[in-house]
Design a protein around this motif. Sequence first.
Motif, mmCIF file in Angstrom:
data_model
loop_
_atom_site.group_PDB
_atom_site.id
_atom_site.type_symbol
_atom_site.label_atom_id
_atom_site.label_comp_id
_atom_site.label_asym_id
_atom_site.label_seq_id
_atom_site.Cartn_x
_atom_site.Cartn_y
_atom_site.Cartn_z
ATOM 1 N N TYR A 50 -7.143 -4.926 -0.340
ATOM 2 C CA TYR A 50 -5.970 -4.113 0.009
ATOM 3 C C TYR A 50 -5.883 -3.823 1.509
ATOM 4 C CZ TYR A 50 -5.317 -3.571 -4.968
ATOM 5 O OH TYR A 50 -5.113 -3.835 -6.296
ATOM 6 N N ASP A 81 -2.858 -5.279 3.500
ATOM 7 C CA ASP A 81 -1.527 -4.669 3.553
ATOM 8 C C ASP A 81 -1.540 -3.157 3.767
ATOM 9 O OD1 ASP A 81 -0.179 -7.092 3.070
ATOM 10 O OD2 ASP A 81 -0.735 -6.942 0.948
ATOM 11 N N TYR A 82 -2.697 -2.543 3.649
ATOM 12 C CA TYR A 82 -2.776 -1.078 3.778
ATOM 13 C C TYR A 82 -3.907 -0.693 4.729
ATOM 14 C CZ TYR A 82 0.126 -1.114 -0.394
ATOM 15 O OH TYR A 82 1.133 -1.336 -1.288
ATOM 16 N N ASP A 83 -3.825 0.555 5.219
ATOM 17 C CA ASP A 83 -4.860 1.049 6.130
ATOM 18 C C ASP A 83 -5.945 1.831 5.394
ATOM 19 O OD1 ASP A 83 -3.372 0.202 8.472
ATOM 20 O OD2 ASP A 83 -1.991 1.864 8.010
ATOM 21 N N ASP A 115 2.399 15.536 -1.390
ATOM 22 C CA ASP A 115 1.868 14.182 -1.507
ATOM 23 C C ASP A 115 1.831 13.790 -2.983
ATOM 24 O OD1 ASP A 115 0.878 11.770 -0.709
ATOM 25 O OD2 ASP A 115 -0.849 12.556 0.371
ATOM 26 N N ARG A 121 -2.086 9.567 5.668
ATOM 27 C CA ARG A 121 -0.623 9.389 5.618
ATOM 28 C C ARG A 121 0.056 10.216 6.702
ATOM 29 N NH1 ARG A 121 0.121 9.455 -0.434
ATOM 30 N NH2 ARG A 121 0.342 7.256 -0.840
ATOM 31 N N PHE A 144 -0.597 6.364 8.669
ATOM 32 C CA PHE A 144 -1.220 5.179 8.059
ATOM 33 C C PHE A 144 -0.732 4.984 6.628
ATOM 34 C CE2 PHE A 144 -4.194 6.589 11.374
ATOM 35 C CZ PHE A 144 -4.312 5.408 12.098
ATOM 36 N N SER A 145 -0.841 3.741 6.156
ATOM 37 C CA SER A 145 -0.404 3.447 4.790
ATOM 38 C C SER A 145 -1.589 3.596 3.825
ATOM 39 C CB SER A 145 0.165 2.034 4.719
ATOM 40 O OG SER A 145 -0.776 1.110 5.241
ATOM 41 N N VAL A 187 -3.018 3.225 -0.305
ATOM 42 C CA VAL A 187 -2.837 2.671 -1.649
ATOM 43 C C VAL A 187 -3.918 3.267 -2.541
ATOM 44 C CG1 VAL A 187 -4.275 0.611 -1.168
ATOM 45 C CG2 VAL A 187 -2.559 0.515 -2.965
#
Length: 235
Positions: free
Chosen positions: A109, A112-114, A146, A181, A185-186, A188
């Motif tokens: 992951y 695509d994500y941080d 959130d 977030r 940052f992203s 998942v």
Amino acid sequence: MVELTIVVPIYNEVENLERLYRAVTDAVQPHAESYEILLVNDGSSDGSYEKLEELAGLDSRVKVMHFEKNCGQTAAIYAGIKHANGRYIATIDADLQTDPNDIFTLMPYMKDYDFANGTRVRRQDSLVKKVSSRIGNGVRNWITKDRVQDTGCPMKLFKREVGESYVLYEGFHRFLPTLARMNGFSVVEVAVTHRPREYGASKYGVLDRAFVGLMDAIVIGWLHKRSIRYKIRGE
Ligand code: UDP
Ligand code: MG
């Protein structure tokens, strides 16, 4: 720079340290070209100090830090994050309730994500702990706006930039995905395995977390609301 740092906060976990070292090494060695296991001793008084020194003497990939006294889990995680050399930083608990192999369930992951936060789908804790955690997650999400399912899951993996962005206060280790977030940052969430604690004892009761956790959520909610977000035209 090493590829991966595994940060583990440790407070009186002497029975777990050998198996922790073995489990992390077995999980990481086949996957990571270079790694370090950063074991942060949060002022243990049960012989963890000596055991950690022994492990560090056996393997140069084991780095240990000893706090002078018990400062709390957030402080231990924070010190680990700030001293990490890895491009990616994983956190886990010393009790092996989560499986170090799941670091590599989360790793894909990172494309695509941080930040990848584990979710303990079949949680192996007492009913009281599970119910209080569910209520805690609900209240925290409601206050901080959130939607994290299992913010307290010890298994997390994130990029070093996320770690660099953190300014943590005691208790904030329960909000790491939300804070990531908030810092742009992203995030998942990914299902990970969970098992009962086999050795040693949990350091927390149900009630010590409830009230302090609520106050912490209010502070994070306030920080979120008052965050400064601006974009400069043309940049
Ligand atoms: N821990 C710590 N300092 C503390 C309390 C806990 O470093 O003051 C560590 C502990 O050794 C473990 C992790 O934080 O590695 C989580 O603690 P525990 O497993 O007791 O919490 P639980 O999973 O029961 O919520
Ligand atoms: Mg635990």
